[in-house]
Design a protein around this motif. Structure first.
Motif, PDB file in Angstrom:
ATOM      1  N   LYS A 130     -48.418 -23.050 -16.226  1.00 60.63           N
ATOM      2  CA  LYS A 130     -47.264 -21.409 -16.420  1.00 60.63           C
ATOM      3  C   LYS A 130     -46.724 -20.213 -15.001  1.00 60.63           C
ATOM      4  CE  LYS A 130     -47.259 -22.702 -21.757  1.00 60.63           C
ATOM      5  NZ  LYS A 130     -47.473 -21.429 -22.447  1.00 60.63           N
ATOM      6  N   ARG A 131     -48.396 -19.852 -14.707  1.00 60.23           N
ATOM      7  CA  ARG A 131     -47.963 -18.789 -13.885  1.00 60.23           C
ATOM      8  C   ARG A 131     -47.703 -19.205 -12.797  1.00 60.23           C
ATOM      9  NH1 ARG A 131     -53.553 -15.284 -15.821  1.00 60.23           N
ATOM     10  NH2 ARG A 131     -53.116 -15.056 -17.690  1.00 60.23           N
ATOM     11  N   PHE A 132     -48.423 -20.804 -12.293  1.00 55.21           N
ATOM     12  CA  PHE A 132     -47.702 -21.156 -11.260  1.00 55.21           C
ATOM     13  C   PHE A 132     -46.380 -21.430 -11.399  1.00 55.21           C
ATOM     14  CE2 PHE A 132     -52.299 -23.557  -9.741  1.00 55.21           C
ATOM     15  CZ  PHE A 132     -52.208 -22.271  -9.893  1.00 55.21           C
ATOM     16  N   LEU A 133     -45.815 -22.124 -11.851  1.00 56.14           N
ATOM     17  CA  LEU A 133     -44.311 -21.870 -12.261  1.00 56.14           C
ATOM     18  C   LEU A 133     -43.487 -20.957 -12.337  1.00 56.14           C
ATOM     19  CD1 LEU A 133     -44.432 -24.641 -15.386  1.00 56.14           C
ATOM     20  CD2 LEU A 133     -43.469 -24.692 -12.838  1.00 56.14           C
ATOM     21  N   ASP A 145     -58.090 -20.305  -9.670  1.00 57.68           N
ATOM     22  CA  ASP A 145     -56.519 -19.374  -9.054  1.00 57.68           C
ATOM     23  C   ASP A 145     -55.633 -18.822 -10.488  1.00 57.68           C
ATOM     24  OD1 ASP A 145     -57.143 -19.998  -6.271  1.00 57.68           O
ATOM     25  OD2 ASP A 145     -56.914 -21.399  -6.600  1.00 57.68           O
ATOM     26  N   ALA A 146     -54.934 -17.905 -10.264  1.00 55.53           N
ATOM     27  CA  ALA A 146     -54.219 -17.006 -11.094  1.00 55.53           C
ATOM     28  C   ALA A 146     -54.773 -16.343 -12.506  1.00 55.53           C
ATOM     29  CB  ALA A 146     -53.126 -18.443 -11.722  1.00 55.53           C
ATOM     30  N   ALA A 147     -55.992 -16.262 -12.524  1.00 61.73           N
ATOM     31  CA  ALA A 147     -56.539 -16.382 -13.975  1.00 61.73           C
ATOM     32  C   ALA A 147     -56.261 -14.498 -13.752  1.00 61.73           C
ATOM     33  CB  ALA A 147     -57.922 -16.755 -14.086  1.00 61.73           C
ATOM     34  N   GLY A 148     -56.185 -13.920 -12.430  1.00 62.22           N
ATOM     35  CA  GLY A 148     -56.096 -12.401 -13.117  1.00 62.22           C
ATOM     36  C   GLY A 148     -56.876 -11.501 -12.444  1.00 62.22           C
ATOM     37  N   LYS A 149     -57.683 -11.461 -10.946  1.00 61.72           N
ATOM     38  CA  LYS A 149     -58.332 -11.003 -10.781  1.00 61.72           C
ATOM     39  C   LYS A 149     -58.048 -10.158 -10.215  1.00 61.72           C
ATOM     40  CE  LYS A 149     -60.292 -14.612  -7.415  1.00 61.72           C
ATOM     41  NZ  LYS A 149     -59.408 -15.133  -8.598  1.00 61.72           N
ATOM     42  N   ASP A 150     -57.048 -10.243  -9.240  1.00 56.38           N
ATOM     43  CA  ASP A 150     -56.800  -9.680  -8.361  1.00 56.38           C
ATOM     44  C   ASP A 150     -56.071  -8.428  -9.474  1.00 56.38           C
ATOM     45  OD1 ASP A 150     -56.836 -10.710  -6.375  1.00 56.38           O
ATOM     46  OD2 ASP A 150     -54.785 -11.817  -5.446  1.00 56.38           O
ATOM     47  N   GLY A 151     -54.687  -8.734 -10.108  1.00 60.39           N
ATOM     48  CA  GLY A 151     -54.132  -7.755 -11.587  1.00 60.39           C
ATOM     49  C   GLY A 151     -55.205  -7.113 -12.103  1.00 60.39           C
ATOM     50  N   ALA A 152     -56.487  -7.553 -12.391  1.00 61.66           N
ATOM     51  CA  ALA A 152     -58.004  -6.849 -13.160  1.00 61.66           C
ATOM     52  C   ALA A 152     -57.974  -5.721 -12.394  1.00 61.66           C
ATOM     53  CB  ALA A 152     -58.892  -7.606 -13.970  1.00 61.66           C
ATOM     54  N   ALA A 189     -51.385 -25.953  -2.615  1.00 53.93           N
ATOM     55  CA  ALA A 189     -53.121 -26.372  -2.158  1.00 53.93           C
ATOM     56  C   ALA A 189     -53.542 -25.743  -3.935  1.00 53.93           C
ATOM     57  CB  ALA A 189     -53.681 -25.559  -1.029  1.00 53.93           C
ATOM     58  N   ASP A 190     -53.125 -25.246  -4.246  1.00 50.80           N
ATOM     59  CA  ASP A 190     -53.136 -24.467  -5.682  1.00 50.80           C
ATOM     60  C   ASP A 190     -53.362 -25.694  -6.304  1.00 50.80           C
ATOM     61  OD1 ASP A 190     -53.915 -21.735  -4.896  1.00 50.80           O
ATOM     62  OD2 ASP A 190     -51.772 -21.067  -5.652  1.00 50.80           O
ATOM     63  N   VAL A 191     -52.244 -26.228  -6.491  1.00 52.51           N
ATOM     64  CA  VAL A 191     -51.811 -27.238  -7.131  1.00 52.51           C
ATOM     65  C   VAL A 191     -52.538 -28.528  -7.273  1.00 52.51           C
ATOM     66  CG1 VAL A 191     -50.043 -29.400  -8.392  1.00 52.51           C
ATOM     67  CG2 VAL A 191     -49.325 -26.933  -6.831  1.00 52.51           C
ATOM     68  N   ASP A 192     -52.670 -28.495  -5.625  1.00 58.16           N
ATOM     69  CA  ASP A 192     -53.797 -29.804  -5.459  1.00 58.16           C
ATOM     70  C   ASP A 192     -55.186 -29.492  -6.099  1.00 58.16           C
ATOM     71  OD1 ASP A 192     -51.884 -30.801  -4.206  1.00 58.16           O
ATOM     72  OD2 ASP A 192     -52.687 -30.178  -1.894  1.00 58.16           O
ATOM     73  N   GLU A 193     -55.875 -28.246  -6.507  1.00 60.98           N
ATOM     74  CA  GLU A 193     -56.887 -27.993  -6.709  1.00 60.98           C
ATOM     75  C   GLU A 193     -57.174 -28.660  -8.084  1.00 60.98           C
ATOM     76  OE1 GLU A 193     -59.948 -26.280  -5.169  1.00 60.98           O
ATOM     77  OE2 GLU A 193     -59.120 -27.624  -4.097  1.00 60.98           O
ATOM     78  N   ARG A 194     -55.775 -28.374  -9.365  1.00 60.24           N
ATOM     79  CA  ARG A 194     -55.944 -28.651 -10.608  1.00 60.24           C
ATOM     80  C   ARG A 194     -56.311 -29.847 -10.520  1.00 60.24           C
ATOM     81  NH1 ARG A 194     -52.943 -26.146 -13.837  1.00 60.24           N
ATOM     82  NH2 ARG A 194     -51.772 -27.469 -14.810  1.00 60.24           N
ATOM     83  N   LYS A 195     -56.143 -30.482  -9.418  1.00 67.53           N
ATOM     84  CA  LYS A 195     -57.025 -32.263  -9.603  1.00 67.53           C
ATOM     85  C   LYS A 195     -58.170 -32.246  -9.776  1.00 67.53           C
ATOM     86  CE  LYS A 195     -53.168 -34.317  -6.744  1.00 67.53           C
ATOM     87  NZ  LYS A 195     -53.621 -34.392  -5.156  1.00 67.53           N
ATOM     88  N   TYR A 196     -59.348 -30.923  -9.197  1.00 65.36           N
ATOM     89  CA  TYR A 196     -60.538 -31.042  -9.592  1.00 65.36           C
ATOM     90  C   TYR A 196     -60.568 -30.007 -10.603  1.00 65.36           C
ATOM     91  CZ  TYR A 196     -60.224 -32.366  -5.204  1.00 65.36           C
ATOM     92  OH  TYR A 196     -60.067 -33.785  -3.741  1.00 65.36           O
ATOM     93  N   TRP A 197     -59.642 -29.642 -11.586  1.00 64.76           N
ATOM     94  CA  TRP A 197     -60.293 -29.028 -13.082  1.00 64.76           C
ATOM     95  C   TRP A 197     -61.241 -28.849 -13.020  1.00 64.76           C
ATOM     96  CZ3 TRP A 197     -57.523 -24.350 -14.341  1.00 64.76           C
ATOM     97  CH2 TRP A 197     -57.774 -24.331 -15.517  1.00 64.76           C
ATOM     98  N   ASN A 198     -62.047 -30.028 -13.987  1.00 66.49           N
ATOM     99  CA  ASN A 198     -63.197 -30.671 -14.695  1.00 66.49           C
ATOM    100  C   ASN A 198     -63.982 -30.570 -14.099  1.00 66.49           C
ATOM    101  OD1 ASN A 198     -61.199 -31.233 -16.858  1.00 66.49           O
ATOM    102  ND2 ASN A 198     -61.823 -33.794 -15.761  1.00 66.49           N
ATOM    103  N   ASP A 199     -64.079 -30.510 -12.701  1.00 70.14           N
ATOM    104  CA  ASP A 199     -65.273 -30.690 -11.391  1.00 70.14           C
ATOM    105  C   ASP A 199     -65.744 -28.927 -11.361  1.00 70.14           C
ATOM    106  OD1 ASP A 199     -65.555 -32.949 -10.702  1.00 70.14           O
ATOM    107  OD2 ASP A 199     -64.136 -33.122  -9.094  1.00 70.14           O
ATOM    108  N   TYR A 200     -64.176 -28.659 -11.075  1.00 71.77           N
ATOM    109  CA  TYR A 200     -64.545 -26.764 -11.451  1.00 71.77           C
ATOM    110  C   TYR A 200     -65.313 -26.509 -12.737  1.00 71.77           C
ATOM    111  CZ  TYR A 200     -62.432 -26.091  -6.372  1.00 71.77           C
ATOM    112  OH  TYR A 200     -62.489 -25.840  -5.811  1.00 71.77           O
ATOM    113  N   MET A 201     -65.108 -26.823 -14.071  1.00 71.18           N
ATOM    114  CA  MET A 201     -65.411 -26.494 -15.037  1.00 71.18           C
ATOM    115  C   MET A 201     -67.220 -26.387 -15.362  1.00 71.18           C
ATOM    116  SD  MET A 201     -63.104 -24.462 -16.626  1.00 71.18           S
ATOM    117  CE  MET A 201     -62.395 -24.316 -14.947  1.00 71.18           C
TER     118      MET A 201
END
Length: 287
Positions: free
Chosen positions: A188-191, A67-74, A206-218
């Motif tokens: 920073k983009r969430f803020l 999330d917030a990586a810039g897909k829509d903007g790209a 929910a975007d903040v909750d997903e950050r808990k799984y960052w390593n799992d996503y990576m």
């Protein structure tokens, strides 16, 4: 720009952690990147027109990212100059009940671009080996229990590779982008979304909750990209901490890929040329 810098070639040696998220090649300013992006967009417009007229290949561009990586903007900035008649964008959300009653590739197959068109997937079938894996959502997909075993994800990688090979062998050229953002830049983009009223609508708790799984996503991205980056459907890992560079890199890869197809306007037969001349004479003689 050397796009091979972002190409996942040797999948068995792929290490996502070694791909810098803030890399900008030799592009030292946003202004320079925007000028080059504009040039690439103009080139894409010309190539798209020929691709559409030729009606031989289709191009499928897949975007995946946190999330917030810039897909829509790209998608908005890179594809801004294309003819809507030859372009289609699909954003894949949570599957509907009808979609869950079919295999996971069913809803993907329905919207693969026709010959001559450019299809853009904002998320895609890769969600089935990413969020579905991280949150174990496969248990809700009505798949017979005996088919869900320890090799389920490897099987899905095989299925996806077979599906993409089928598309390629029928004229669909596939480009897959992973917009690689750092966890700190995402924060920073969430803020920014929280602090700017005009961006509040983009933010979800929910975007903040997903950050808990960052390593799992990576880990899930690491394995998915490693298993499915092929010659006929390559993955490109795009540094995404600087939006202006990510957009330029994406545009450069699309342009170089389209140029390799060498799209051309159809060559008319002598009979067709004679018919055109006859029509011209009729129009010229009209009173």
């Amino acid at each position: 720009m050397d796009i091979n810098k972002f190409l996942v070639k040797h999948a068995n040696k792929f290490d996502l952690s070694k791909h810098k998220t803030d890399y900008t090649a030799d592009i030292d300013s946003k202004e320079k990147a925007e000028k080059l992006l504009k040039k690439n967009i103009n080139t894409m417009v010309e190539l798209q027109d020929k691709l559409y007229a030729q009606n031989k290949y289709s191009l499928l561009i897949i975007f995946q990212a946190m999330d917030a990586a810039g897909k829509d903007g790209a998608i908005k900035h890179v594809m801004s100059g294309l003819n809507p008649q030859g372009t289609q964008v699909y954003s894949f959300k949570q599957p509907s009940k009808e979609e869950l009653d079919h295999g996971y590739l069913w809803r993907i197959q329905k919207v693969v671009p026709e010959r001559g068109r450019i299809g853009i997937f904002n998320r895609s079938h890769y969600e089935e080996v990413l969020i579905v894996r991280v949150h174990n959502l496969i248990r809700f997909q009505h798949i017979p229990e005996e088919l869900i075993d320890d090799n389920i994800w490897e099987k899905r990688f095989w299925q996806i590779n077979d599906f993409e090979r089928y598309l390629y062998e029928n004229g669909t050229v596939i480009i897959k982008f992973f917009l690689n953002i750092s966890k700190e830049e995402q924060r920073k983009r969430f803020l920014s979304r929280i602090e700017d009223p005009a961006k509040n609508w983009k933010f979800s708790a929910a975007d903040v909750d997903e950050r808990k799984y960052w390593n799992d996503y990576m880990k899930a991205y690491q394995e998915a990209i490693s298993a499915t980056s092929t010659k006929h459907a390559p993955w490109y890992v795009i540094p995404a901490d600087k939006k202006w560079f990510a957009r330029l890199a994406v545009s450069e890869i699309i342009v170089q890929t389209m140029k390799r197809l060498k799209p051309e306007y159809p060559i008319l037969t002598n009979e067709q040329i004679a018919q055109l001349q006859k029509c011209k004479e009729i129009l010229m003689n009209e009173k």
